[in-house]
Design a protein around this motif. Structure first.
Motif, PDB file in Angstrom:
ATOM      1  N   ASP A  90       0.824  -1.210   0.000  1.00  0.00           N
ATOM      2  CA  ASP A  90       0.000   0.000   0.000  1.00  0.00           C
ATOM      3  C   ASP A  90       0.860   1.262   0.000  1.00  0.00           C
ATOM      4  O   ASP A  90       0.323   2.375  -0.117  1.00  0.00           O
ATOM      5  CB  ASP A  90      -0.922   0.024   1.224  1.00  0.00           C
ATOM      6  N   THR A  91       2.156   1.107   0.146  1.00  0.00           N
ATOM      7  CA  THR A  91       3.068   2.250   0.137  1.00  0.00           C
ATOM      8  C   THR A  91       2.991   2.991  -1.187  1.00  0.00           C
ATOM      9  O   THR A  91       3.162   2.392  -2.254  1.00  0.00           O
ATOM     10  CB  THR A  91       4.508   1.786   0.398  1.00  0.00           C
ATOM     11  N   ALA A  92       2.709   4.287  -1.118  1.00  0.00           N
ATOM     12  CA  ALA A  92       2.544   5.094  -2.332  1.00  0.00           C
ATOM     13  C   ALA A  92       2.280   6.540  -1.936  1.00  0.00           C
ATOM     14  O   ALA A  92       2.052   6.840  -0.756  1.00  0.00           O
ATOM     15  CB  ALA A  92       1.372   4.581  -3.173  1.00  0.00           C
ATOM     16  N   ILE A  93       2.294   7.409  -2.923  1.00  0.00           N
ATOM     17  CA  ILE A  93       1.755   8.751  -2.733  1.00  0.00           C
ATOM     18  C   ILE A  93       0.262   8.668  -3.032  1.00  0.00           C
ATOM     19  O   ILE A  93      -0.133   8.144  -4.081  1.00  0.00           O
ATOM     20  CB  ILE A  93       2.430   9.775  -3.653  1.00  0.00           C
ATOM     21  N   TYR A  94      -0.536   9.164  -2.126  1.00  0.00           N
ATOM     22  CA  TYR A  94      -1.986   9.137  -2.280  1.00  0.00           C
ATOM     23  C   TYR A  94      -2.487  10.530  -2.673  1.00  0.00           C
ATOM     24  O   TYR A  94      -2.165  11.522  -2.019  1.00  0.00           O
ATOM     25  CB  TYR A  94      -2.649   8.674  -0.984  1.00  0.00           C
ATOM     26  N   PHE A  95      -3.257  10.561  -3.736  1.00  0.00           N
ATOM     27  CA  PHE A  95      -3.819  11.796  -4.269  1.00  0.00           C
ATOM     28  C   PHE A  95      -5.340  11.749  -4.190  1.00  0.00           C
ATOM     29  O   PHE A  95      -5.935  10.695  -4.417  1.00  0.00           O
ATOM     30  CB  PHE A  95      -3.449  11.970  -5.748  1.00  0.00           C
ATOM     31  N   CYS A  96      -5.949  12.894  -3.940  1.00  0.00           N
ATOM     32  CA  CYS A  96      -7.383  12.975  -4.147  1.00  0.00           C
ATOM     33  C   CYS A  96      -7.648  13.843  -5.375  1.00  0.00           C
ATOM     34  O   CYS A  96      -6.832  14.689  -5.748  1.00  0.00           O
ATOM     35  CB  CYS A  96      -8.123  13.496  -2.930  1.00  0.00           C
ATOM     36  N   ALA A  97      -8.780  13.593  -5.993  1.00  0.00           N
ATOM     37  CA  ALA A  97      -9.155  14.298  -7.206  1.00  0.00           C
ATOM     38  C   ALA A  97     -10.666  14.470  -7.232  1.00  0.00           C
ATOM     39  O   ALA A  97     -11.390  13.730  -6.558  1.00  0.00           O
ATOM     40  CB  ALA A  97      -8.681  13.540  -8.435  1.00  0.00           C
ATOM     41  N   ALA A  98     -11.135  15.423  -8.043  1.00  0.00           N
ATOM     42  CA  ALA A  98     -12.553  15.733  -8.083  1.00  0.00           C
ATOM     43  C   ALA A  98     -13.039  15.897  -9.514  1.00  0.00           C
ATOM     44  O   ALA A  98     -12.280  16.286 -10.407  1.00  0.00           O
ATOM     45  CB  ALA A  98     -12.828  17.022  -7.301  1.00  0.00           C
ATOM     46  N   LYS A  99     -14.297  15.584  -9.712  1.00  0.00           N
ATOM     47  CA  LYS A  99     -14.935  15.823 -11.002  1.00  0.00           C
ATOM     48  C   LYS A  99     -16.431  15.978 -10.781  1.00  0.00           C
ATOM     49  O   LYS A  99     -16.982  15.490  -9.788  1.00  0.00           O
ATOM     50  CB  LYS A  99     -14.667  14.672 -11.972  1.00  0.00           C
ATOM     51  N   LYS A 100     -17.110  16.624 -11.745  1.00  0.00           N
ATOM     52  CA  LYS A 100     -18.551  16.817 -11.636  1.00  0.00           C
ATOM     53  C   LYS A 100     -19.334  15.657 -12.217  1.00  0.00           C
ATOM     54  O   LYS A 100     -20.488  15.444 -11.877  1.00  0.00           O
ATOM     55  CB  LYS A 100     -18.962  18.117 -12.313  1.00  0.00           C
ATOM     56  N   SER A 101     -18.692  14.907 -13.132  1.00  0.00           N
ATOM     57  CA  SER A 101     -19.432  13.851 -13.807  1.00  0.00           C
ATOM     58  C   SER A 101     -19.488  12.592 -12.951  1.00  0.00           C
ATOM     59  O   SER A 101     -18.651  12.369 -12.082  1.00  0.00           O
ATOM     60  CB  SER A 101     -18.784  13.545 -15.161  1.00  0.00           C
ATOM     61  N   GLU A 102     -20.476  11.762 -13.221  1.00  0.00           N
ATOM     62  CA  GLU A 102     -20.629  10.462 -12.565  1.00  0.00           C
ATOM     63  C   GLU A 102     -20.638   9.379 -13.649  1.00  0.00           C
ATOM     64  O   GLU A 102     -20.890   9.693 -14.807  1.00  0.00           O
ATOM     65  CB  GLU A 102     -21.943  10.437 -11.777  1.00  0.00           C
ATOM     66  N   PRO A 103     -20.367   8.109 -13.346  1.00  0.00           N
ATOM     67  CA  PRO A 103     -20.114   7.591 -12.003  1.00  0.00           C
ATOM     68  C   PRO A 103     -18.683   7.859 -11.558  1.00  0.00           C
ATOM     69  O   PRO A 103     -17.793   8.061 -12.382  1.00  0.00           O
ATOM     70  CB  PRO A 103     -20.360   6.084 -12.169  1.00  0.00           C
ATOM     71  N   CYS A 104     -18.468   7.854 -10.288  1.00  0.00           N
ATOM     72  CA  CYS A 104     -17.149   8.203  -9.753  1.00  0.00           C
ATOM     73  C   CYS A 104     -16.099   7.180 -10.156  1.00  0.00           C
ATOM     74  O   CYS A 104     -14.924   7.524 -10.269  1.00  0.00           O
ATOM     75  CB  CYS A 104     -17.200   8.384  -8.241  1.00  0.00           C
ATOM     76  N   GLU A 105     -16.507   5.908 -10.380  1.00  0.00           N
ATOM     77  CA  GLU A 105     -15.515   4.857 -10.639  1.00  0.00           C
ATOM     78  C   GLU A 105     -14.965   4.889 -12.062  1.00  0.00           C
ATOM     79  O   GLU A 105     -14.136   4.055 -12.419  1.00  0.00           O
ATOM     80  CB  GLU A 105     -16.083   3.470 -10.340  1.00  0.00           C
ATOM     81  N   ASN A 106     -15.393   5.848 -12.876  1.00  0.00           N
ATOM     82  CA  ASN A 106     -14.696   6.105 -14.134  1.00  0.00           C
ATOM     83  C   ASN A 106     -13.465   6.927 -13.789  1.00  0.00           C
ATOM     84  O   ASN A 106     -13.470   8.164 -13.817  1.00  0.00           O
ATOM     85  CB  ASN A 106     -15.605   6.848 -15.106  1.00  0.00           C
ATOM     86  N   TYR A 107     -12.371   6.253 -13.456  1.00  0.00           N
ATOM     87  CA  TYR A 107     -11.207   6.913 -12.869  1.00  0.00           C
ATOM     88  C   TYR A 107     -10.376   7.703 -13.873  1.00  0.00           C
ATOM     89  O   TYR A 107      -9.432   8.389 -13.494  1.00  0.00           O
ATOM     90  CB  TYR A 107     -10.324   5.883 -12.169  1.00  0.00           C
ATOM     91  N   ARG A 108     -10.722   7.658 -15.135  1.00  0.00           N
ATOM     92  CA  ARG A 108      -9.899   8.351 -16.125  1.00  0.00           C
ATOM     93  C   ARG A 108     -10.257   9.815 -16.286  1.00  0.00           C
ATOM     94  O   ARG A 108      -9.483  10.580 -16.849  1.00  0.00           O
ATOM     95  CB  ARG A 108     -10.049   7.665 -17.486  1.00  0.00           C
ATOM     96  N   TRP A 109     -11.391  10.265 -15.771  1.00  0.00           N
ATOM     97  CA  TRP A 109     -11.870  11.597 -16.108  1.00  0.00           C
ATOM     98  C   TRP A 109     -12.036  12.487 -14.904  1.00  0.00           C
ATOM     99  O   TRP A 109     -13.102  13.011 -14.652  1.00  0.00           O
ATOM    100  CB  TRP A 109     -13.181  11.494 -16.882  1.00  0.00           C
ATOM    101  N   TYR A 110     -10.954  12.661 -14.150  1.00  0.00           N
ATOM    102  CA  TYR A 110     -10.957  13.571 -13.016  1.00  0.00           C
ATOM    103  C   TYR A 110     -10.275  14.872 -13.408  1.00  0.00           C
ATOM    104  O   TYR A 110      -9.247  14.868 -14.087  1.00  0.00           O
ATOM    105  CB  TYR A 110     -10.282  12.932 -11.801  1.00  0.00           C
ATOM    106  N   ASP A 111     -10.855  15.995 -12.971  1.00  0.00           N
ATOM    107  CA  ASP A 111     -10.421  17.304 -13.455  1.00  0.00           C
ATOM    108  C   ASP A 111      -9.493  18.051 -12.512  1.00  0.00           C
ATOM    109  O   ASP A 111      -8.646  18.814 -12.948  1.00  0.00           O
ATOM    110  CB  ASP A 111     -11.654  18.180 -13.708  1.00  0.00           C
ATOM    111  N   TYR A 112      -9.691  17.908 -11.216  1.00  0.00           N
ATOM    112  CA  TYR A 112      -8.934  18.679 -10.234  1.00  0.00           C
ATOM    113  C   TYR A 112      -8.170  17.718  -9.343  1.00  0.00           C
ATOM    114  O   TYR A 112      -8.716  16.706  -8.899  1.00  0.00           O
ATOM    115  CB  TYR A 112      -9.877  19.537  -9.377  1.00  0.00           C
ATOM    116  N   TRP A 113      -6.918  18.081  -9.047  1.00  0.00           N
ATOM    117  CA  TRP A 113      -6.027  17.179  -8.316  1.00  0.00           C
ATOM    118  C   TRP A 113      -5.323  17.899  -7.182  1.00  0.00           C
ATOM    119  O   TRP A 113      -4.962  19.074  -7.298  1.00  0.00           O
ATOM    120  CB  TRP A 113      -4.962  16.612  -9.262  1.00  0.00           C
ATOM    121  N   GLY A 114      -5.101  17.160  -6.099  1.00  0.00           N
ATOM    122  CA  GLY A 114      -4.269  17.647  -5.025  1.00  0.00           C
ATOM    123  C   GLY A 114      -2.814  17.299  -5.277  1.00  0.00           C
ATOM    124  O   GLY A 114      -2.479  16.660  -6.283  1.00  0.00           O
ATOM    125  N   GLN A 115      -1.948  17.701  -4.332  1.00  0.00           N
ATOM    126  CA  GLN A 115      -0.509  17.493  -4.479  1.00  0.00           C
ATOM    127  C   GLN A 115      -0.052  16.128  -3.973  1.00  0.00           C
ATOM    128  O   GLN A 115       1.069  15.705  -4.278  1.00  0.00           O
ATOM    129  CB  GLN A 115       0.244  18.597  -3.739  1.00  0.00           C
TER     130      GLN A 115
END
Length: 123
Positions: A90-115
């Motif tokens: 599980d060791t990794a850099i963990y990022f959160c991201a946001a998008k307006k579209s659904e469903p959330c599990e379409n992981y390819r189309w996120y627009d905003y990202w944290g560091q």
């Protein structure tokens, strides 16, 4: 513009627990699905978990299903990822991201990202 900041990463022993937090700075936060991603050294980024804008729908990668739990508090513009029974893989850099579209599990189309925040599982 939605800005995201992750926190809560750190060093934990195998079998331990950690909670990472994603905080957003926009009043439209509750219109956005939120995803957690991770990237380990030498590996591609992968979607770990996500939650719909309302919080009514969640998704988990097979590798973390049953060990991780995602939740959100729209009043605090915050999403949490509770990670239990952590493994060295599980060791990794963990990022959160946001998008307006659904469903959330379409992981390819996120627009905003944290560091990102570093999570290290090691004895």
């Amino acid at each position: 513009q939605l800005q995201l900041v992750e926190s809560g990463g750190g060093l934990v022993q195998p079998g331990g627990s950690l909670r990472v937090t994603c905080t957003a700075s926009a009043f439209t936060f509750d219109y956005h699905a939120i995803g957690w991603f991770r990237q380990a050294p030498g590996k591609e980024r992968e979607g770990v978990s996500c939650i719909s804008a309302s919080g009514g729908r969640t998704n988990y990668a097979d590798s973390v299903n049953g060990r991780f739990a995602i939740s959100r508090d729209n009043a605090k513009n915050t999403v949490y990822l509770q990670m239990n029974s952590l493994k060295p893989e599980d060791t990794a850099i963990y990022f959160c991201a946001a998008k307006k579209s659904e469903p959330c599990e379409n992981y390819r189309w996120y627009d905003y990202w944290g560091q990102g925040t570093q999570v290290t599982v090691s004895s």
